[in-house]
Design a protein around this motif. Structure first.
Motif, PDB file in Angstrom:
ATOM      1  N   GLY A   1      -4.918 -27.472  -8.762  1.00  3.53           N
ATOM      2  CA  GLY A   1      -6.297 -27.492  -9.407  1.00  3.53           C
ATOM      3  C   GLY A   1      -6.656 -26.191  -9.504  1.00  3.53           C
ATOM      4  O   GLY A   1      -7.924 -26.194 -10.123  1.00  3.53           O
ATOM      5  N   ARG A   2      -6.341 -25.341  -8.573  1.00  2.53           N
ATOM      6  CA  ARG A   2      -6.957 -24.111  -8.574  1.00  2.53           C
ATOM      7  C   ARG A   2      -6.278 -22.905  -8.617  1.00  2.53           C
ATOM      8  O   ARG A   2      -5.551 -22.291  -7.638  1.00  2.53           O
ATOM      9  N   PRO A   3      -6.144 -22.379 -10.047  1.00  4.82           N
ATOM     10  CA  PRO A   3      -5.352 -21.372 -10.369  1.00  4.82           C
ATOM     11  C   PRO A   3      -5.589 -20.074  -9.396  1.00  4.82           C
ATOM     12  O   PRO A   3      -4.262 -19.478  -9.317  1.00  4.82           O
ATOM     13  N   LEU A   4      -6.425 -19.711  -8.942  1.00  2.00           N
ATOM     14  CA  LEU A   4      -6.574 -18.417  -8.189  1.00  2.00           C
ATOM     15  C   LEU A   4      -5.906 -18.586  -6.779  1.00  2.00           C
ATOM     16  O   LEU A   4      -5.901 -17.482  -6.124  1.00  2.00           O
ATOM     17  N   LEU A   5      -5.420 -19.806  -6.544  1.00  3.86           N
ATOM     18  CA  LEU A   5      -4.767 -19.691  -4.975  1.00  3.86           C
ATOM     19  C   LEU A   5      -3.356 -19.620  -5.202  1.00  3.86           C
ATOM     20  O   LEU A   5      -2.588 -19.511  -4.113  1.00  3.86           O
ATOM     21  N   LYS A   6      -2.851 -20.022  -6.586  1.00  2.00           N
ATOM     22  CA  LYS A   6      -1.339 -19.723  -6.843  1.00  2.00           C
ATOM     23  C   LYS A   6      -1.037 -18.091  -6.526  1.00  2.00           C
ATOM     24  O   LYS A   6      -1.782 -17.425  -6.835  1.00  2.00           O
ATOM     25  N   GLY A   7      -0.272 -17.948  -5.715  1.00  2.00           N
ATOM     26  CA  GLY A   7       0.335 -16.598  -5.275  1.00  2.00           C
ATOM     27  C   GLY A   7      -0.328 -15.728  -4.268  1.00  2.00           C
ATOM     28  O   GLY A   7      -0.341 -14.823  -4.229  1.00  2.00           O
ATOM     29  N   GLY A   8      -1.013 -16.720  -3.431  1.00  2.00           N
ATOM     30  CA  GLY A   8      -1.951 -16.171  -2.185  1.00  2.00           C
ATOM     31  C   GLY A   8      -3.078 -15.504  -2.701  1.00  2.00           C
ATOM     32  O   GLY A   8      -3.808 -15.722  -3.587  1.00  2.00           O
ATOM     33  N   GLY A   9      -3.692 -14.346  -1.855  1.00  2.00           N
ATOM     34  CA  GLY A   9      -4.655 -13.553  -2.228  1.00  2.00           C
ATOM     35  C   GLY A   9      -5.788 -14.275  -1.499  1.00  2.00           C
ATOM     36  O   GLY A   9      -7.099 -14.020  -1.681  1.00  2.00           O
ATOM     37  N   PHE A  10      -5.727 -15.442  -0.653  1.00  2.00           N
ATOM     38  CA  PHE A  10      -6.980 -15.931  -0.204  1.00  2.00           C
ATOM     39  C   PHE A  10      -7.652 -15.166   0.652  1.00  2.00           C
ATOM     40  O   PHE A  10      -8.968 -15.290   0.247  1.00  2.00           O
ATOM     41  N   GLU A  11      -7.168 -14.523   1.655  1.00  2.00           N
ATOM     42  CA  GLU A  11      -7.865 -13.800   2.418  1.00  2.00           C
ATOM     43  C   GLU A  11      -8.664 -12.703   1.747  1.00  2.00           C
ATOM     44  O   GLU A  11      -9.743 -12.581   2.100  1.00  2.00           O
ATOM     45  N   ALA A  12      -7.894 -11.901   0.888  1.00  2.00           N
ATOM     46  CA  ALA A  12      -8.595 -10.809   0.241  1.00  2.00           C
ATOM     47  C   ALA A  12      -9.764 -11.452  -0.637  1.00  2.00           C
ATOM     48  O   ALA A  12     -10.901 -10.782  -0.859  1.00  2.00           O
ATOM     49  N   LEU A  13      -9.661 -12.624  -1.253  1.00  2.00           N
ATOM     50  CA  LEU A  13     -10.677 -13.073  -1.804  1.00  2.00           C
ATOM     51  C   LEU A  13     -11.919 -13.531  -1.251  1.00  2.00           C
ATOM     52  O   LEU A  13     -13.012 -13.340  -1.537  1.00  2.00           O
ATOM     53  N   LEU A  14     -11.681 -14.202  -0.133  1.00  2.00           N
ATOM     54  CA  LEU A  14     -12.577 -14.547   0.916  1.00  2.00           C
ATOM     55  C   LEU A  14     -13.399 -13.714   1.517  1.00  2.00           C
ATOM     56  O   LEU A  14     -14.650 -13.536   1.365  1.00  2.00           O
ATOM     57  N   GLU A  15     -12.710 -12.364   1.751  1.00  2.00           N
ATOM     58  CA  GLU A  15     -13.422 -11.281   2.308  1.00  2.00           C
ATOM     59  C   GLU A  15     -14.143 -10.646   1.072  1.00  2.00           C
ATOM     60  O   GLU A  15     -15.372 -10.057   1.404  1.00  2.00           O
ATOM     61  N   GLU A  16     -13.675 -10.542  -0.042  1.00  2.00           N
ATOM     62  CA  GLU A  16     -14.600  -9.778  -0.998  1.00  2.00           C
ATOM     63  C   GLU A  16     -15.763 -10.722  -1.441  1.00  2.00           C
ATOM     64  O   GLU A  16     -16.613 -10.288  -1.951  1.00  2.00           O
ATOM     65  N   ARG A  17     -15.729 -12.111  -1.274  1.00  2.00           N
ATOM     66  CA  ARG A  17     -16.714 -12.979  -1.903  1.00  2.00           C
ATOM     67  C   ARG A  17     -17.895 -13.255  -0.736  1.00  2.00           C
ATOM     68  O   ARG A  17     -19.089 -13.711  -1.184  1.00  2.00           O
ATOM     69  N   THR A  18     -17.402 -13.480   0.536  1.00  2.00           N
ATOM     70  CA  THR A  18     -18.481 -13.686   1.662  1.00  2.00           C
ATOM     71  C   THR A  18     -19.903 -12.919   1.413  1.00  2.00           C
ATOM     72  O   THR A  18     -20.743 -13.593   1.413  1.00  2.00           O
TER      73      THR A  18
END
Ligand code: S3P
Length: 168
Positions: A121-138
């Motif tokens: 249900g969460r398209p942005l989690l497909k294909g990784g990128g979790f860590e970078a996204l978390l770092e960018e958004r915190t």
């Protein structure tokens, strides 16, 4: 008063929103569900058919309607934001202007555990990128927030209780 809940995917915004709604007797609007109802499409369908930027346009329009054009069920309500809703400067400004914003902070470990098996249900989690996204958004969650709650060891109802105390 509009209480906006922000935080990364899996931080508990929707569950806390429901419990806070019960506790305060205020309606809750889940921004993603609002966008789905308004567009007639599920979030993954919007991402697949039109891409992230089209989804962000819908998100901005939905925020403007709810916060400035009176489409919310009542003037006071709880707003569970999507995890990326604060990324656009324009959105963050609307939220800062109209809402008391609560950042539901969770550790990377907690988020990973909660999101395991929830990728579909969460398209942005497909294909990784979790860590970078978390770092960018915190920093963006932090900047948007009036209050920050560390949620790792708390249930949604306990978090709702903390919020009720903070805003009283
Ligand atoms: C997104 C988070 C999702 C949803 C969309 C994009 C994001 O909401 O808005 O898939 O950019 O982090 P949740 O945080 O409720 O999963």
């Amino acid at each position: 008063m509009i209480i906006a809940l922000t935080g990364f995917m899996g931080s508990g915004k929707s569950s806390v929103g429901k419990d806070l709604s019960t506790l305060l007797g205020l309606p809750v609007v889940d921004l993603d569900r609002y966008i789905e109802q308004r567009s007639g499409f599920r979030i993954p369908e919007i991402f697949a058919a039109s891409g992230e930027s089209a989804f962000r346009d819908l998100e901005t329009a939905a925020l403007r309607e709810l916060l400035f054009e009176g489409t919310s069920p009542e003037p006071s309500f709880i707003l569970s934001l999507g995890g990326g809703a604060i990324v656009r400067k324009e959105n963050a400004e609307m939220i800062r202007e109209k809402c008391t914003c609560i950042f539901l902070r969770a550790s990377e470990e907690t988020l990973r555990l909660r999101l395991r098996g929830e990728q579909s249900g969460r398209p942005l989690l497909k294909g990784g990128g979790f860590e970078a996204l978390l770092e960018e958004r915190t920093p963006l969650y932090t900047a948007a927030a009036d209050f920050i709650i560390d949620t790792d060891t708390l249930t949604p109802m306990q978090i709702a209780g903390v919020i009720a105390n903070l805003i009283s």
